[in-house]
Each structure stands twice: as C-alpha cells, then as structure tokens.
Write a protein that holds these residues in place. Structure first.
Motif, PDB file in Angstrom:
ATOM      1  N   LEU A 109       0.793  -1.224   0.000  1.00 20.50           N
ATOM      2  CA  LEU A 109       0.000   0.000   0.000  1.00 20.50           C
ATOM      3  C   LEU A 109       0.828   1.278   0.000  1.00 20.50           C
ATOM      4  CD1 LEU A 109      -2.687  -1.070   2.640  1.00 20.50           C
ATOM      5  CD2 LEU A 109      -2.855  -1.192   0.147  1.00 20.50           C
ATOM      6  N   ILE A 110       1.975   1.271   0.658  1.00 19.40           N
ATOM      7  CA  ILE A 110       2.762   2.494   0.816  1.00 19.40           C
ATOM      8  C   ILE A 110       3.907   2.580  -0.191  1.00 19.40           C
ATOM      9  CG2 ILE A 110       3.969   3.966   2.461  1.00 19.40           C
ATOM     10  CD1 ILE A 110       1.041   3.349   3.147  1.00 19.40           C
ATOM     11  N   VAL A 111       4.604   1.469  -0.400  1.00 19.68           N
ATOM     12  CA  VAL A 111       5.748   1.484  -1.324  1.00 19.68           C
ATOM     13  C   VAL A 111       5.347   1.908  -2.739  1.00 19.68           C
ATOM     14  CG1 VAL A 111       7.499   0.051  -2.447  1.00 19.68           C
ATOM     15  CG2 VAL A 111       7.121  -0.143   0.009  1.00 19.68           C
ATOM     16  N   PRO A 112       4.183   1.461  -3.278  1.00 17.59           N
ATOM     17  CA  PRO A 112       3.804   1.949  -4.620  1.00 17.59           C
ATOM     18  C   PRO A 112       3.673   3.467  -4.702  1.00 17.59           C
ATOM     19  CG  PRO A 112       2.514   0.006  -4.057  1.00 17.59           C
ATOM     20  CD  PRO A 112       3.272   0.388  -2.817  1.00 17.59           C
ATOM     21  N   ILE A 113       3.291   4.113  -3.604  1.00 12.34           N
ATOM     22  CA  ILE A 113       3.218   5.578  -3.598  1.00 12.34           C
ATOM     23  C   ILE A 113       4.618   6.180  -3.558  1.00 12.34           C
ATOM     24  CG2 ILE A 113       2.346   7.585  -2.331  1.00 12.34           C
ATOM     25  CD1 ILE A 113       0.138   5.791  -1.226  1.00 12.34           C
ATOM     26  N   LEU A 114       5.462   5.625  -2.688  1.00 16.08           N
ATOM     27  CA  LEU A 114       6.839   6.114  -2.579  1.00 16.08           C
ATOM     28  C   LEU A 114       7.620   5.948  -3.877  1.00 16.08           C
ATOM     29  CD1 LEU A 114       8.129   4.933   0.919  1.00 16.08           C
ATOM     30  CD2 LEU A 114       8.136   7.267   0.068  1.00 16.08           C
ATOM     31  N   SER A 115       7.376   4.843  -4.559  1.00 21.39           N
ATOM     32  CA  SER A 115       8.187   4.489  -5.731  1.00 21.39           C
ATOM     33  C   SER A 115       7.560   4.908  -7.052  1.00 21.39           C
ATOM     34  CB  SER A 115       8.426   2.972  -5.753  1.00 21.39           C
ATOM     35  OG  SER A 115       7.184   2.270  -5.855  1.00 21.39           O
TER      36      SER A 115
END
Length: 327
Positions: A109-115
């Motif tokens: 959920l979070i890494v796709p936003i960061l990356s």
C-alpha cells in the motif's frame, strides 16, 4: 518556438471546438540555475490568453522543477506516502497483527506511492550516485534520502523504537534493505525494455528520448551506466539481468552495514549478539516483547549507559553507570 507550437494547438482547438484550461497550463524553461526567467518572449500567448511561466509543475504525478532536479518530486512522494502511512496506522491493531503482515501491508500500500515513477528519478538518489564511491558514513547518507526516511520511520514504528534509534540496527534486525536497492530491479527492467525498443527501431517517443540520453550522455543514462560498470568491475563479471543487479547491490550494502556497525561505538552490545545481516526471530513475538527486546538490543532504551551519552555531563563515564546496581 513556444508561440509557434501554441498557435498550432490553438488552431487545433478551433477546428474541433475544444478549449484549453489555462488555469492548469504553464510554460517551464529549464535551466541550471532553477530561476524563473522573466524575459518578455517567455510570456507566450494563446490567442488572447496569456500562458504563464511556472517554477514547478506536476505532470502525471511527478513534480518537475526548472533546474531538472528530482529532489522536490521525491519529497512530494514521501509526503503523500507518509499521509497514507498514518492512515494505515490508524486502522491497524498492532496487538493482533504480526510484524510480517504489517510489512506486507506497507509493501503493498505504501511502497507503490513512494516508488511512483522511480524509473525516472531513482538514478538521482544518493544510494545510486555514491554507493560505490569512497565517501564515509554512507549509511547515514542513505538514510537521508526522502525514500529511505519514510521507510525507516515505518520500520522503527514496527519495532516500537524511537526515531533516534540507530538506523543500522533497524535494517539489520528487520533484514530489510534500503528501498532504492529493492527498486533497482524496476529501473533496470525499464532500461532493458528501452534497449529492446531501440534495437528494434521503434517509432515511440520514449525510444527517441532514450537515444538522446545515450548519445549525449545525459545524467539519467550516465548515472545508470556508471553504476552498472562499477558493479561489473567490483563483481569481476558481467551483470546483465535486473535480478542480478539487485543481488549485487544487496551484497555491497551488507558488507557496508557490517563495516560501519562495527565502527559504531553506540552499537557495542549489538555487535556482540548480531554477527550477520538478517531478520530476527523475535519479531514474531507479541508487540510488547518485540518493543522491549528491540530497544534493548539496539540501544534505544532509557538506561544510564545510553542516556549518559547526552546532556551537559556526557563527557564523564560515571554518568553512564547504572544507578540501580551496587557494582
């Protein structure tokens, strides 16, 4: 040239009965100084409407600046990810969810936003530009990247540690590598796709952009090429697959982690009980036990041996003696 292109766009809109939203339109003149050039010819017009110049513009989720730097884009993505991270924290009962499950939620959920768009800005992160260099305190520099700051914030929350806890111990006990290293596979997979398109003579615009990067040795291409050459030279073999590139970066980081943690005086006790990099079994215990074990192992506790390092009397070794012991 700007006015000519705007005239073509205006004529197209007139022919098809369309309108351009000037409120969401802007002109950016990229320059090394990053300053807004206020020459008269830059204030282009589209008919009677003036299209303003802008210092920054967000296109397809990536924020571009006049200097071409990706720092603002990375920081913007970090802020978006942090908001999602806090929302995730509010919905999770950590007493009922394992650390493994929480990390999977973060990765999903979070890494796709960061990356998001990492294929564009990842080569400009510190991890890619200096990991193979001769700089000192590399772990500290890696932790300063916006990408990794968000990652470490999450890991310290999972372990129940405060924000001043040693980053090396956090990486070591969770067995997680910096996100820039994990995302390197995405970048080199994207590079291979561009190379195939170039080899086949594709007419796609992205292929021409890649060809220009390669011919002019522009920063995006030259940094990837330099990293790949350095990895091949260090490994004494040709590295072709994206998976092999990530494995090589993991190996380099592990060696760097081992060296720098041994030089860290704060991790004296940690070095005695942590010989190798990898996930620790205690992470599968209850949250309260995980917090107590992690803070004790990683010198994040409030015992005098740690708190005595700070304050006005930190120079005296006496202030680090345990007040509850008779020895």
């Amino acid at each position: 040239k700007n006015n000519n292109m705007l005239n073509v766009l205006q004529q197209f809109c007139l022919d098809w009965g369309l309108a351009v939203n000037i409120g969401k339109s802007a002109i950016m003149v990229f320059n090394r100084s990053g300053r807004l050039l206020k020459r008269r010819e830059l204030f282009s017009h589209m008919g009677r409407l003036k299209v303003p110049s802008a210092r920054q513009y967000t296109y397809l989720g990536i924020t571009f600046t006049l200097s071409g730097s990706s720092k603002l884009a990375q920081e913007t993505l970090r802020q978006k990810a942090i908001r999602s991270y806090f929302a995730l924290k509010g919905m999770i009962c950590t007493d009922l969810v394992t650390r493994t499950a929480i990390m999977r939620l973060f990765d999903s959920l979070i890494v796709p936003i960061l990356s998001y768009g990492c294929q564009v800005w990842l080569p400009h992160t510190w991890c890619f530009t200096h990991l193979l260099g001769d700089q000192t305190n590399k772990l500290r520099s890696i932790s300063g990247d916006p990408l990794e700051r968000a990652h470490l914030t999450f890991l310290k929350w999972v372990l129940g540690m405060n924000r001043r806890s040693p980053n090396g111990a956090v990486w070591g006990d969770t067995g997680r590598f910096p996100l820039a290293i994990e995302l390197s596979k995405n970048l080199f997979s994207y590079l291979r796709r561009l190379e195939v398109m170039d080899k086949n003579g594709s007419s796609a615009l992205i292929r021409h952009a890649y060809r220009e990067q390669a011919d002019l040795k522009l920063p995006w291409y030259s940094k990837i090429e330099g990293l790949h050459y350095g990895l091949c030279e260090r490994q004494s073999q040709s590295i072709t697959s994206p998976t092999a590139v990530r494995a090589a970066l993991r190996s380099i980081f592990t060696n760097l982690w081992t060296k720098e943690r041994l030089d860290n005086k704060r991790l004296g006790f940690y070095n005695l009980i942590k010989p190798t990099f990898g996930r620790e079994p205690y992470l599968d215990l209850e949250l309260t036990m995980v917090r107590e074990i992690a803070t004790f192992r990683c010198s994040g506790h409030s015992l005098a041996v740690e708190t005595g390092r700070h304050g006005a009397k930190r120079e005296s070794i006496v202030n680090r003696a345990c007040r509850h012991c008779s020895c």
